[in-house]
Design a protein around this motif. Structure first.
Motif, PDB file in Angstrom:
ATOM      1  N   LYS A  20       0.812  -1.215   0.000  1.00 39.95           N
ATOM      2  CA  LYS A  20       0.000   0.000   0.000  1.00 39.95           C
ATOM      3  C   LYS A  20       0.848   1.270   0.000  1.00 39.95           C
ATOM      4  N   THR A  21       2.139   1.116  -0.264  1.00 40.91           N
ATOM      5  CA  THR A  21       3.026   2.277  -0.199  1.00 40.91           C
ATOM      6  C   THR A  21       2.599   3.364  -1.170  1.00 40.91           C
ATOM      7  N   LEU A  22       2.424   3.002  -2.440  1.00 34.37           N
ATOM      8  CA  LEU A  22       2.048   3.989  -3.442  1.00 34.37           C
ATOM      9  C   LEU A  22       0.639   4.520  -3.204  1.00 34.37           C
ATOM     10  N   SER A 263       7.059  14.096   0.828  1.00 37.06           N
ATOM     11  CA  SER A 263       8.492  13.779   0.935  1.00 37.06           C
ATOM     12  C   SER A 263       8.819  13.173   2.291  1.00 37.06           C
ATOM     13  N   PHE A 264       8.157  13.638   3.344  1.00 33.45           N
ATOM     14  CA  PHE A 264       8.377  13.058   4.674  1.00 33.45           C
ATOM     15  C   PHE A 264       7.972  11.590   4.689  1.00 33.45           C
ATOM     16  N   TYR A 265       6.790  11.298   4.107  1.00 32.36           N
ATOM     17  CA  TYR A 265       6.326   9.913   4.060  1.00 32.36           C
ATOM     18  C   TYR A 265       7.276   9.055   3.221  1.00 32.36           C
ATOM     19  N   TRP A 266       7.684   9.557   2.054  1.00 32.85           N
ATOM     20  CA  TRP A 266       8.543   8.763   1.182  1.00 32.85           C
ATOM     21  C   TRP A 266       9.914   8.519   1.815  1.00 32.85           C
ATOM     22  N   GLU A 267      10.410   9.486   2.554  1.00 31.78           N
ATOM     23  CA  GLU A 267      11.691   9.292   3.232  1.00 31.78           C
ATOM     24  C   GLU A 267      11.579   8.245   4.339  1.00 31.78           C
ATOM     25  N   VAL A 269       9.622   5.658   4.072  1.00 31.18           N
ATOM     26  CA  VAL A 269       9.656   4.405   3.304  1.00 31.18           C
ATOM     27  C   VAL A 269      11.084   4.059   2.931  1.00 31.18           C
ATOM     28  N   GLU A 270      11.838   5.054   2.459  1.00 31.81           N
ATOM     29  CA  GLU A 270      13.220   4.811   2.072  1.00 31.81           C
ATOM     30  C   GLU A 270      14.085   4.437   3.269  1.00 31.81           C
ATOM     31  N   LYS A 271      13.787   5.024   4.414  1.00 32.18           N
ATOM     32  CA  LYS A 271      14.544   4.682   5.623  1.00 32.18           C
ATOM     33  C   LYS A 271      14.305   3.235   6.016  1.00 32.18           C
ATOM     34  N   VAL A 340      10.687  -5.948  -1.122  1.00 25.25           N
ATOM     35  CA  VAL A 340      11.664  -4.951  -0.683  1.00 25.25           C
ATOM     36  C   VAL A 340      11.843  -3.895  -1.767  1.00 25.25           C
ATOM     37  N   GLY A 341      12.050  -4.345  -2.995  1.00 21.40           N
ATOM     38  CA  GLY A 341      12.038  -3.452  -4.143  1.00 21.40           C
ATOM     39  C   GLY A 341      13.253  -2.587  -4.339  1.00 21.40           C
ATOM     40  N   THR A 342      14.355  -2.822  -3.621  1.00 21.98           N
ATOM     41  CA  THR A 342      15.547  -1.995  -3.812  1.00 21.98           C
ATOM     42  C   THR A 342      16.483  -2.650  -4.820  1.00 21.98           C
ATOM     43  N   PRO A 343      17.223  -1.865  -5.603  1.00 24.29           N
ATOM     44  CA  PRO A 343      18.146  -2.436  -6.594  1.00 24.29           C
ATOM     45  C   PRO A 343      19.162  -3.395  -5.986  1.00 24.29           C
ATOM     46  N   LEU A 344      19.658  -3.069  -4.793  1.00 25.69           N
ATOM     47  CA  LEU A 344      20.670  -3.907  -4.157  1.00 25.69           C
ATOM     48  C   LEU A 344      20.123  -5.309  -3.886  1.00 25.69           C
TER      49      LEU A 344
END
Length: 540
Positions: A20-22, A263-267, A269-271, A340-344
């Motif tokens: 549900k992130t997006l 941007s706060f929410y997306w950061e 998620v990125e964190k 997870v969805g990260t390139p790494l």
């Protein structure tokens, strides 16, 4: 024969849930844009960028045009759609433009050793002919204290410019019951009113001191400044006076809502993804160790599900549950990479899945993937540490700029405005230095320019800080949002003060009254005293 209890079999179906992130991001963006647009419209409708035919802000024209009704029930909205400024009666008919009284206080130093003494003062306000039938009451109160070496009868009075007594009090010094207090229910605006003290006996009075307070109306709506800009309702908080709804605040809030919440929410998620990536090399290393020990991948993952991997715990447990249902290992780790969805993670999982499918030595692949992931995270950490000093410089430079602008707006601009406000009123005033004339300035204009500049600086500095840190605009917008909030706090605490925004109680411009007649906002007591004509005891 006792029946055997049937054993219950419990199956944990911890199925991967929909991401549900997006969806959450789109919801936040929707409401942020709505609130941001509302703030932008509020700012634009009150700024001078949208001119109106009558010179009033579009916001007040629209609101009062639809709601203005006077005390008799007559519609007054048409006055806000014309080409001339709305009358005082029209302003009084609109709920947000009512003129509330402001207090003026004059505290006088003691007058010493006299038999009769007086001083003149002015009373500002709206002349009767300009009120258009609106009832305006300006009460006056005077508290006084009179002393003498022996009990002495005295009189304290307020007179008009012709010497006619408006109100007085008789008293005797030294008596415990003596109360020196004069009040007038309503005092008309005018010049050269008199405050006088008399000793009825031949004995001189040792001292007389007093303070006069007048509630006056200046014709400027309470929520507007002298240039017809919206400043909103006033909130007193101890030593600070706030105008949180001033139209300039909506300029900063517009950009804040546009860029910060999403941007706060997306950061966040990125964190969370970054925390998963931090533990991912440890997970791969442990899997390699179990494989070398002779365990299958299925058993290895199910065993590792009981270990501690921080933010990765939930994902490892999901993989363990899926493997217990008989799902192929290659499918399980692919689903893990998609969640997870990260390139790494995707790169490492693709490598492991291909090795598992080809039947190679998976332990070496796992170790290689773990080392590669750990090296990438180490380099990212090095980058953050290296860039951290530059981000600190950006924040420091912004606060230095904000501090300088705040000092200019708080100290320098008011000083310049007061020094060249002129004696003639209006915009033609100024100060003369030799043969050079410095024209009068509008403090609110400079404060407005300063605030716009600080907000733009916040957006630029913050965006650059985020891009330097990790190359994401979302991180930059998060920095920008925090800088905008810092500017809002600094300006509301220090710069948007009554002197600068034109609060009528502290205004430095003259009142617009009848032609050829204007009163400075203040009681303006005369510099010296005079000897008034005496009064008879007990009579005006």
């Amino acid at each position: 024969m006792a029946k055997k209890k049937k054993k219950k079999m419990v199956v944990e179906l911890d199925l991967p849930k929909d991401d549900k992130t997006l969806k959450n991001l789109y919801i936040i963006l929707f409401f942020s844009i709505i609130i941001g647009l509302s703030s932008g419209i509020m700012w634009a409708a009150n700024s001078s960028f949208i001119p109106t035919s009558n010179g009033e802000p579009m916001f007040t024209n629209i609101y009062c045009g639809a709601t203005a009704v006077d005390q008799a029930g007559n519609q007054m909205g048409e006055e806000f759609s014309g080409v001339t400024k709305p009358s005082y009666r029209a302003n009084e008919s609109c709920s947000i433009l009512k003129d509330n009284p402001d207090k003026l206080t004059w505290v006088e130093q003691p007058w010493l050793n006299f038999q009769s003494e007086g001083k003149t003062f002015d009373v500002p306000g709206i002349p009767e002919e300009n009120r258009q039938g609106v009832v305006v009451v300006q009460p006056l109160e005077m508290n006084c204290e009179v002393l003498a070496s022996t009990p002495t009868k005295y009189t304290a009075a307020i007179r008009d410019s012709d010497g006619k007594t408006l109100s007085f009090v008789n008293g005797t010094t030294g008596k415990t019951s003596d109360e020196c207090f004069v009040s007038i229910d309503h005092i008309e605006p005018g010049e050269r009113y008199q405050v006088v003290f008399f000793s009825v006996d031949e004995t001189s009075l040792s001292s007389a001191e007093f303070d006069i307070t007048v509630d006056y109306y200046d014709g400027i709506p309470t929520n507007m400044n002298n240039k017809s800009f919206w400043i909103g309702p006033k909130i007193d908080a101890g030593p600070f006076t706030f105008r949180p709804a001033i139209f300039l605040n909506f300029f900063g809030l517009t950009f804040f809502f546009f860029i910060y919440p999403a941007s706060f929410y997306w950061e966040k998620v990125e964190k969370k993804k970054n925390e998963v990536e931090e533990k991912f090399p440890d997970f791969l290393r442990d899997m390699a160790e179990y494989w070398k020990g002779g365990l299958s991948m299925t058993v290895a993952v199910q065993t590792l599900a009981k270990s501690e991997y921080g933010a990765l715990n939930d994902e490892v447990k999901k993989m363990s549950d899926q493997l217990s249902w008989g799902i192929k290992f290659s499918d399980v780790i692919k689903q893990f990479a998609e969640r997870v969805g990260t390139p790494l993670v995707k790169r490492a999982i693709t490598l492991i899945a291909e090795a598992d499918r080809a039947g190679g030595k998976i332990s070496d692949i796992l170790v290689t993937a773990a080392n590669d992931s750990r090296e990438i995270k180490f380099l990212e950490g090095e980058r953050r540490r290296a860039i951290g000093s530059y981000i600190a410089v950006i924040w420091t430079s912004y606060f230095v700029f904000l501090g300088v602008i705040t000092l200019l707006g708080r100290i320098f601009i008011p000083a310049i405005a007061k020094s060249n406000s002129g004696d003639s009123g209006g915009d033609s005033g100024g100060a003369n230095i030799g043969n050079m004339q410095i024209r009068a300035i509008d403090p609110l204009f400079f404060v407005t320019v300063f605030y716009y500049g600080v907000t733009m600086q916040a957006i630029g500095n913050g965006t650059m800080a985020g891009l330097m840190a990790n190359g994401r605009f979302s991180a930059g917008f998060k920095h920008s949002g925090m800088m905008i909030i810092a500017a809002l706090i600094a300006f509301n605490l220090l710069v948007f003060n009554p002197e600068l925004i034109g609060d009528s109680a502290y205004a430095v411009t003259k009142l617009i009254t009848t032609p050829g007649s204007s009163y400075m906002i203040g009681l303006n007591p005369s510099g010296g005293t005079f000897s008034p004509t005496p009064m008879f005891w007990g009579a005006p």
